[in-house]
Design a protein around this motif. Structure first.
Motif, PDB file in Angstrom:
ATOM      1  N   PRO A   1       0.797  -1.235   0.000  1.00  0.00           N
ATOM      2  CA  PRO A   1       0.000   0.000   0.000  1.00  0.00           C
ATOM      3  C   PRO A   1       0.822   1.274   0.000  1.00  0.00           C
ATOM      4  O   PRO A   1       0.282   2.362  -0.138  1.00  0.00           O
ATOM      5  CB  PRO A   1      -0.805  -0.112   1.306  1.00  0.00           C
ATOM      6  CG  PRO A   1       0.006  -0.993   2.202  1.00  0.00           C
ATOM      7  CD  PRO A   1       0.777  -1.925   1.305  1.00  0.00           C
ATOM      8  N   GLY A   2       2.168   1.154   0.128  1.00  0.00           N
ATOM      9  CA  GLY A   2       3.000   2.349   0.324  1.00  0.00           C
ATOM     10  C   GLY A   2       2.958   2.758   1.784  1.00  0.00           C
ATOM     11  O   GLY A   2       2.280   2.125   2.602  1.00  0.00           O
ATOM     12  N   LEU A   3       3.690   3.790   2.111  1.00  0.00           N
ATOM     13  CA  LEU A   3       3.673   4.289   3.498  1.00  0.00           C
ATOM     14  C   LEU A   3       2.385   5.081   3.713  1.00  0.00           C
ATOM     15  O   LEU A   3       2.124   6.051   2.992  1.00  0.00           O
ATOM     16  CB  LEU A   3       4.893   5.189   3.748  1.00  0.00           C
ATOM     17  CG  LEU A   3       4.944   5.855   5.122  1.00  0.00           C
ATOM     18  CD1 LEU A   3       5.167   4.829   6.228  1.00  0.00           C
ATOM     19  CD2 LEU A   3       6.024   6.932   5.161  1.00  0.00           C
ATOM     20  N   CYS A   4       1.587   4.644   4.682  1.00  0.00           N
ATOM     21  CA  CYS A   4       0.252   5.239   4.879  1.00  0.00           C
ATOM     22  C   CYS A   4       0.019   5.582   6.346  1.00  0.00           C
ATOM     23  O   CYS A   4       0.540   4.904   7.231  1.00  0.00           O
ATOM     24  CB  CYS A   4      -0.839   4.240   4.480  1.00  0.00           C
ATOM     25  SG  CYS A   4      -0.666   3.550   2.846  1.00  0.00           S
ATOM     26  N   HIS A   5      -0.824   6.552   6.564  1.00  0.00           N
ATOM     27  CA  HIS A   5      -1.280   6.806   7.930  1.00  0.00           C
ATOM     28  C   HIS A   5      -2.148   5.631   8.363  1.00  0.00           C
ATOM     29  O   HIS A   5      -3.014   5.179   7.611  1.00  0.00           O
ATOM     30  CB  HIS A   5      -2.093   8.107   7.989  1.00  0.00           C
ATOM     31  CG  HIS A   5      -1.250   9.313   7.812  1.00  0.00           C
ATOM     32  ND1 HIS A   5      -0.425   9.800   8.800  1.00  0.00           N
ATOM     33  CD2 HIS A   5      -1.066  10.127   6.740  1.00  0.00           C
ATOM     34  CE1 HIS A   5       0.225  10.861   8.364  1.00  0.00           C
ATOM     35  NE2 HIS A   5      -0.147  11.082   7.109  1.00  0.00           N
ATOM     36  N   SER A   6      -1.892   5.131   9.563  1.00  0.00           N
ATOM     37  CA  SER A   6      -2.685   4.045  10.137  1.00  0.00           C
ATOM     38  C   SER A   6      -2.185   3.846  11.562  1.00  0.00           C
ATOM     39  O   SER A   6      -1.335   4.604  12.029  1.00  0.00           O
ATOM     40  CB  SER A   6      -2.528   2.742   9.339  1.00  0.00           C
ATOM     41  OG  SER A   6      -1.298   2.122   9.662  1.00  0.00           O
ATOM     42  N   ASP A   7      -2.688   2.805  12.209  1.00  0.00           N
ATOM     43  CA  ASP A   7      -2.242   2.541  13.597  1.00  0.00           C
ATOM     44  C   ASP A   7      -1.045   1.601  13.644  1.00  0.00           C
ATOM     45  O   ASP A   7      -0.666   1.122  14.713  1.00  0.00           O
ATOM     46  CB  ASP A   7      -3.386   1.886  14.397  1.00  0.00           C
ATOM     47  CG  ASP A   7      -4.549   2.838  14.595  1.00  0.00           C
ATOM     48  OD1 ASP A   7      -4.314   4.066  14.579  1.00  0.00           O
ATOM     49  OD2 ASP A   7      -5.694   2.361  14.749  1.00  0.00           O
ATOM     50  N   LEU A   8      -0.440   1.294  12.493  1.00  0.00           N
ATOM     51  CA  LEU A   8       0.567   0.228  12.441  1.00  0.00           C
ATOM     52  C   LEU A   8       1.771   0.471  13.345  1.00  0.00           C
ATOM     53  O   LEU A   8       2.321  -0.475  13.910  1.00  0.00           O
ATOM     54  CB  LEU A   8       1.047   0.029  10.993  1.00  0.00           C
ATOM     55  CG  LEU A   8       1.820  -1.252  10.718  1.00  0.00           C
ATOM     56  CD1 LEU A   8       0.949  -2.486  10.947  1.00  0.00           C
ATOM     57  CD2 LEU A   8       2.366  -1.263   9.301  1.00  0.00           C
ATOM     58  N   SER A   9       2.167   1.728  13.512  1.00  0.00           N
ATOM     59  CA  SER A   9       3.366   2.006  14.325  1.00  0.00           C
ATOM     60  C   SER A   9       2.992   2.300  15.777  1.00  0.00           C
ATOM     61  O   SER A   9       3.736   2.951  16.499  1.00  0.00           O
ATOM     62  CB  SER A   9       4.159   3.158  13.716  1.00  0.00           C
ATOM     63  OG  SER A   9       3.327   4.272  13.535  1.00  0.00           O
ATOM     64  N   ARG A  10       1.843   1.762  16.201  1.00  0.00           N
ATOM     65  CA  ARG A  10       1.343   2.097  17.546  1.00  0.00           C
ATOM     66  C   ARG A  10       2.299   1.705  18.668  1.00  0.00           C
ATOM     67  O   ARG A  10       2.286   2.295  19.730  1.00  0.00           O
ATOM     68  CB  ARG A  10      -0.036   1.472  17.780  1.00  0.00           C
ATOM     69  CG  ARG A  10      -0.031  -0.039  17.812  1.00  0.00           C
ATOM     70  CD  ARG A  10      -1.426  -0.594  17.947  1.00  0.00           C
ATOM     71  NE  ARG A  10      -1.970  -0.909  16.622  1.00  0.00           N
ATOM     72  CZ  ARG A  10      -3.105  -1.550  16.423  1.00  0.00           C
ATOM     73  NH1 ARG A  10      -3.842  -1.899  17.430  1.00  0.00           N
ATOM     74  NH2 ARG A  10      -3.509  -1.833  15.200  1.00  0.00           N
ATOM     75  N   GLU A  11       3.123   0.658  18.438  1.00  0.00           N
ATOM     76  CA  GLU A  11       4.021   0.209  19.517  1.00  0.00           C
ATOM     77  C   GLU A  11       5.378   0.911  19.497  1.00  0.00           C
ATOM     78  O   GLU A  11       6.201   0.668  20.372  1.00  0.00           O
ATOM     79  CB  GLU A  11       4.251  -1.308  19.410  1.00  0.00           C
ATOM     80  CG  GLU A  11       3.059  -2.135  19.809  1.00  0.00           C
ATOM     81  CD  GLU A  11       3.399  -3.625  19.913  1.00  0.00           C
ATOM     82  OE1 GLU A  11       4.580  -3.978  20.063  1.00  0.00           O
ATOM     83  OE2 GLU A  11       2.466  -4.429  19.814  1.00  0.00           O
ATOM     84  N   ALA A  12       5.605   1.744  18.480  1.00  0.00           N
ATOM     85  CA  ALA A  12       6.923   2.386  18.379  1.00  0.00           C
ATOM     86  C   ALA A  12       7.173   3.292  19.582  1.00  0.00           C
ATOM     87  O   ALA A  12       6.245   3.914  20.116  1.00  0.00           O
ATOM     88  CB  ALA A  12       7.006   3.196  17.086  1.00  0.00           C
ATOM     89  N   LYS A  13       8.436   3.319  20.009  1.00  0.00           N
ATOM     90  CA  LYS A  13       8.788   4.127  21.183  1.00  0.00           C
ATOM     91  C   LYS A  13      10.040   4.936  20.879  1.00  0.00           C
ATOM     92  O   LYS A  13      10.801   4.608  19.968  1.00  0.00           O
ATOM     93  CB  LYS A  13       9.127   3.218  22.371  1.00  0.00           C
ATOM     94  CG  LYS A  13       7.984   2.377  22.885  1.00  0.00           C
ATOM     95  CD  LYS A  13       8.427   1.616  24.145  1.00  0.00           C
ATOM     96  CE  LYS A  13       7.457   0.497  24.442  1.00  0.00           C
ATOM     97  NZ  LYS A  13       7.996  -0.833  24.244  1.00  0.00           N
ATOM     98  N   GLY A  14      10.276   5.959  21.667  1.00  0.00           N
ATOM     99  CA  GLY A  14      11.529   6.712  21.637  1.00  0.00           C
ATOM    100  C   GLY A  14      11.858   7.262  20.259  1.00  0.00           C
ATOM    101  O   GLY A  14      10.995   7.819  19.572  1.00  0.00           O
TER     102      GLY A  14
END
Ligand code: NAP
Length: 325
Positions: free
Chosen positions: A232-245
């Motif tokens: 889908p390409g880089l899209c706004h979504s909740d996928l990076s919800r666990e990313a930190k720092g």
């Protein structure tokens, strides 16, 4: 350069879905939010007979249904079904329901996916690998008979669309030199150590290898289902919800500058469902068949080894299931 062009220029050319889905049944996993939900919204707007939102949290699924109904065509049936891709038993139960309760499946989106921030097991694999790869292909194997039956009964060419990712390019896949590749990916000290940031890209890379193997055994001219893999390409979504720092800062910056809207990204999934036989076995970018990374194209031996490992894993989960491919 290709990535920037895709995000900044090709995004503007992604076709807005306009096909009628009258009479069709579409199933989408991971459709309570993000790309899956926006794809479901398109199908409901375009008059599908039935749209099944396959989600791990029924409350979130019901909220998505309520929202999608506000833009749906008259008479579209939207159902919320449970599937947790971190559990083989849940995948099996969900697929049994697809088999028993749906008269037909015209398009099946294996879209549910995640990016885990820390190493953790789900079933007998690291969680990215279980959800994005093993359970995804277990589900593919289990629902294929329904798609094949739909093809036979309605004289159509159903599609099985597996959401892929351009992130598959972000790894040289060092584990491919190991004697047992899956074991290496599930080893906390190995995969969870210095290669951890490559685990999600690898989980998507594995899917491309698998679909190429299916198409190698079952080419388009003899197969009643189209199986393809849109990125889908880089899209706004909740996928990076666990990313930190710092990772969170980097994701946020990249998305702010470059990301497609969730709706724009969802067009690539819907488009894959109508690409037809020419896309069977292929990876797609910007709604076109595209070359995956060199890791894929330069290592047919690794593809064959991975296919054997995947089939062995699926046979251990459910003997006989790989005959469905
Ligand atoms: N966004 C991007 O830039 C991008 C780029 C390339 C590829 N993709 C792929 O696109 C697909 C959709 O992701 P998205 O961007 O829309 O992210 P998202 O907003 O986080 O949606 C992911 C969906 O998958 C579901 N899911 C996660 N784990 C699950 C499990 N164990 N069982 C069942 N469902 C599960 C989530 O459910 P919950 O809400 O309950 O967690 C959610 O519905 C994924 O396969 C992802 O890898 C996304």
């Amino acid at each position: 350069m290709g990535f920037l062009r895709s995000q900044l220029i090709e995004t503007l050319k992604l076709p807005y879905p306009s096909t009628s889905y009258a009479g069709q049944t579409i199933v989408i996993t991971g459709s309570n939010t993000g790309l899956g939900k926006e794809a479901a919204r398109h199908y409901a707007r375009l008059g599908a007979c039935k749209v099944v939102l396959a989600v791990r949290n029924l409350d979130k699924g019901e909220a998505a249904k309520k929202d999608i109904q506000t833009t749906a065509a008259k008479g579209v049936s939207i159902e919320v079904w449970k599937v947790d891709m971190a559990s083989y038993a849940s995948v099996r139960a969900f697929a049994a329901r697809v088999e028993a309760e749906l008269e037909r499946v015209d398009i099946f989106h294996a879209n549910a996916g995640l990016v885990r921030s820390e190493f953790a097991l789900a079933e007998d694999n690291e969680t990215n690998i279980t959800v994005n790869y093993i359970s995804t292909f277990y589900l593919v194997a289990l629902v294929l008979p329904k798609l094949k039956a739909t093809a036979e009964q309605f004289k159509t060419l159903p599609s099985l669309v597996i959401t892929s990712s351009g992130a598959h390019r972000h790894t040289a896949f060092p584990q491919m030199k190991e004697a047992n590749i899956l074991a290496a990916l599930n080893d906390k000290d190995y995969a969870g150590g210095k290669y951890w940031m490559e685990q999600y890209p690898i989980s998507k890379l594995l899917g491309i290898f698998a679909v190429r193997s299916i198409a190698k055994e079952h080419p388009a001219d003899t197969y009643p289902v189209t199986i393809n893999l849109p990125s889908p390409g880089l899209c706004h979504s909740d996928l990076s919800r666990e990313a930190k720092g710092m990772q969170k800062v980097a994701f946020t910056l990249m998305k702010t500058l470059l990301a497609r809207s969730t709706e724009q990204g969802s067009r690539t999934l819907v488009d894959a469902g109508v690409q037809g036989a020419k896309s069977h076995g292929h990876y797609l970018e910007d709604c076109k068949v595209a070359q995956p990374s060199d890791v894929v194209t330069q290592h047919p031996d690794v593809q064959d080894r991975l296919w054997a490992e995947l089939k062995a894993k699926l046979e251990a989960i459910q003997p006989g299931v790989t005959a469905n491919f």
